[in-house]
Each structure stands twice: as structure tokens, then as C-alpha cells.
Design an enzyme around this catalytic site. Structure first.
Site, PDB file in Angstrom:
ATOM      1  N   CYS A 147     116.722 108.773 -71.695  1.00 49.92           N
ATOM      2  CA  CYS A 147     115.253 108.731 -71.685  1.00 49.92           C
ATOM      3  C   CYS A 147     114.682 108.004 -70.462  1.00 49.92           C
ATOM      4  CB  CYS A 147     114.740 108.149 -72.989  1.00 49.92           C
ATOM      5  SG  CYS A 147     115.149 109.230 -74.405  1.00 49.92           S
ATOM      6  N   HIS A 197     118.272 109.937 -85.986  1.00 51.38           N
ATOM      7  CA  HIS A 197     117.778 108.654 -85.467  1.00 51.38           C
ATOM      8  C   HIS A 197     116.264 108.694 -85.303  1.00 51.38           C
ATOM      9  CE1 HIS A 197     118.097 111.123 -81.849  1.00 51.38           C
ATOM     10  NE2 HIS A 197     117.179 110.332 -81.308  1.00 51.38           N
ATOM     11  N   ASP A 232     111.550 103.324 -75.314  1.00 51.67           N
ATOM     12  CA  ASP A 232     112.331 103.464 -76.561  1.00 51.67           C
ATOM     13  C   ASP A 232     113.132 102.227 -76.975  1.00 51.67           C
ATOM     14  OD1 ASP A 232     111.332 106.015 -76.265  1.00 51.67           O
ATOM     15  OD2 ASP A 232     113.270 107.020 -76.160  1.00 51.67           O
ATOM     16  N   HIS A 267     110.938 111.287 -84.422  1.00 50.30           N
ATOM     17  CA  HIS A 267     111.419 112.582 -84.892  1.00 50.30           C
ATOM     18  C   HIS A 267     111.078 112.828 -86.363  1.00 50.30           C
ATOM     19  CE1 HIS A 267     113.619 113.168 -81.233  1.00 50.30           C
ATOM     20  NE2 HIS A 267     114.420 112.147 -81.430  1.00 50.30           N
ATOM     21  N   ASP A 318     110.490 107.125 -79.615  1.00 54.90           N
ATOM     22  CA  ASP A 318     111.082 108.329 -80.176  1.00 54.90           C
ATOM     23  C   ASP A 318     110.574 108.457 -81.613  1.00 54.90           C
ATOM     24  OD1 ASP A 318     112.683 110.087 -78.756  1.00 54.90           O
ATOM     25  OD2 ASP A 318     114.534 109.489 -79.762  1.00 54.90           O
ATOM     26  N   LYS A 356     107.087 110.568 -78.826  1.00 57.34           N
ATOM     27  CA  LYS A 356     107.694 111.797 -78.300  1.00 57.34           C
ATOM     28  C   LYS A 356     108.797 112.280 -79.232  1.00 57.34           C
ATOM     29  CE  LYS A 356     110.642 109.077 -75.216  1.00 57.34           C
ATOM     30  NZ  LYS A 356     111.955 109.469 -75.739  1.00 57.34           N
TER      31      LYS A 356
END
Length: 198
Positions: A152, A82, A9, A49, A47, A107
């Protein structure tokens, strides 16, 4: 080849100026790039989202960033919005040598569940596919670097150890959020799981 470097990340929103900035998150980038040369296999996690993700404080009326709630899979920290898919914040840091990656694992893209680990969603059941990828390549030893040490990186390292990989974390190439003692808890947890902290 049995070793892989897992870069966790290293994205704009986790670096200074980002929505969920980790102090000195950008300082580790040159060292990570240099370390890539020592590994034949390099995997980056990202990451990723959707807008309105359930782990965002903005998705829960009356809640603020860093509040805790109970989700069906257990306790969940609520975060500032974020790493929203397709935004600059979700992009890798511009100086990170992302072209060196053999694979990018995204993810946290399921709206109802967060994902800290590179191996499992936060329910500890839903796999990302990284375990299978590494095994089919014959990789047994993992070195982890990136952001953030206490979330993470920690979850990824512990899961990898539970899955039977030999794991070391380069603490000099990680940075932490350190939320209410989370860094101490994470280092103790990683050591307890058999992860080597270097």
C-alpha cells in the site's frame, strides 16, 4: 502550507497479532505520532473491506492466502481475511494519534476490486478522491509512512508521483511484508517513479 503527511493503513490487522501482520508493524507508531507535529496536514488511510471481499482467499474455493489469481483488472494476491468493516482488526492501532488526522480515506470497500493505493483502486482508474482533496488544499509535497512498504505504501507513492506530487517515503517509519522479493521490487519501482526514499 504545501506539505502533507500520508499515514498508510496503521491498523490492528497489519500489526503483530493481526490477521495480516506485518513484522514490527507496531514499532513505527511512536515515530509516526512524533512526525505528525511537523505537518499542518495529516491524512490517514484505512483498509475497509466488506466481508467476503474478492481479494480474500476464503472467497475462492481451493485457494489459499498468498495465491495469485487473475481479476478483470489484472493479477491479484489473495489475502487472509483482514480489515473487515466494523471489526477490531480494521481499527487504527490504539496508540496511533488518529485524532490528528484532517481526513481519513477508506479504501477497498468495493467488493469486486482491491485497493492498495491511497489514490486509486487496483484497476488504476477508480479514484479515492484523495488527489482532489490535496489539490484543493494547495498541497504539492507528500511524505508517506505506514504499512506495508511493498504494497500500500509503494502503490500510493508511485501513484502520487505519477499525479505530479513531490513524494518522499520515510523508510524508517514503514514496515514490509516482503512476499517473494516484493520489497526489492517496490523500492526499485518507487525510485524509478521519482519517489525519494529517506
Amino acid at each position: 502550507m504545501t506539505r502533507a503527511l500520508i499515514v498508510i493503513d496503521v491498523q490492528n490487522d497489519f500489526c503483530p497479532g493481526g490477521a495480516l501482520a506485518v513484522p514490527e508493524g507496531d514499532v513505527i507508531v511512536p515515530g509516526i505520532n512524533a512526525l505528525m507535529a511537523e505537518f499542518e496536514a495529516v491524512v490517514l488511510t484505512q483498509d475497509w473491506h466488506p466481508a467476503g471481499h474478492s481479494s480474500f482467499a476464503s472467497s475462492h474455493e481451493g485457494k489459499g492466502p498468498y495465491d495469485m489469481i487473475d481479476m478483470p483488472y489484472g493479477p491479484q494476491v489473495l489475502w487472509p481475511d483482514h480489515c473487515v468493516q466494523g471489526t477490531d482488526g480494521a481499527d487504527f492501532h490504539a496508540d496511533l494519534n488518529a485524532d490528528r488526522a484532517d481526513m481519513i480515506v477508506r479504501k477497498g470497500y468495493r467488493p469486486a476490486i482491491d485497493s492498495y493505493s491511497a489514490f486509486f483502486e487496483n484497476d488504476q482508474k477508480t479514484p479515492t478522491g484523495l488527489d482532489g482533496y490535496l489539490r484543493t488544499r494547495g498541497i504539492t509535497d507528500l511524505t508517506m509512512v505506514g504499512l506495508a512498504t511493498d504494497f500500500c505504501v509503494n502503490f500510493s507513492a508511485v501513484d502520487a508521483a505519477k499525479l505530479g506530487f513531490t513524494v518522499d517515503v520515510r523508510m524508517d517509519l514503514c514496515r514490509a511484508i516482503d512476499l517473494d522479493g516484493s520489497l526489492v521490487a517496490a523500492t526499485e519501482g518507487m525510485t524509478g517513479a521519482g519517489v525519494k526514499l529517506a
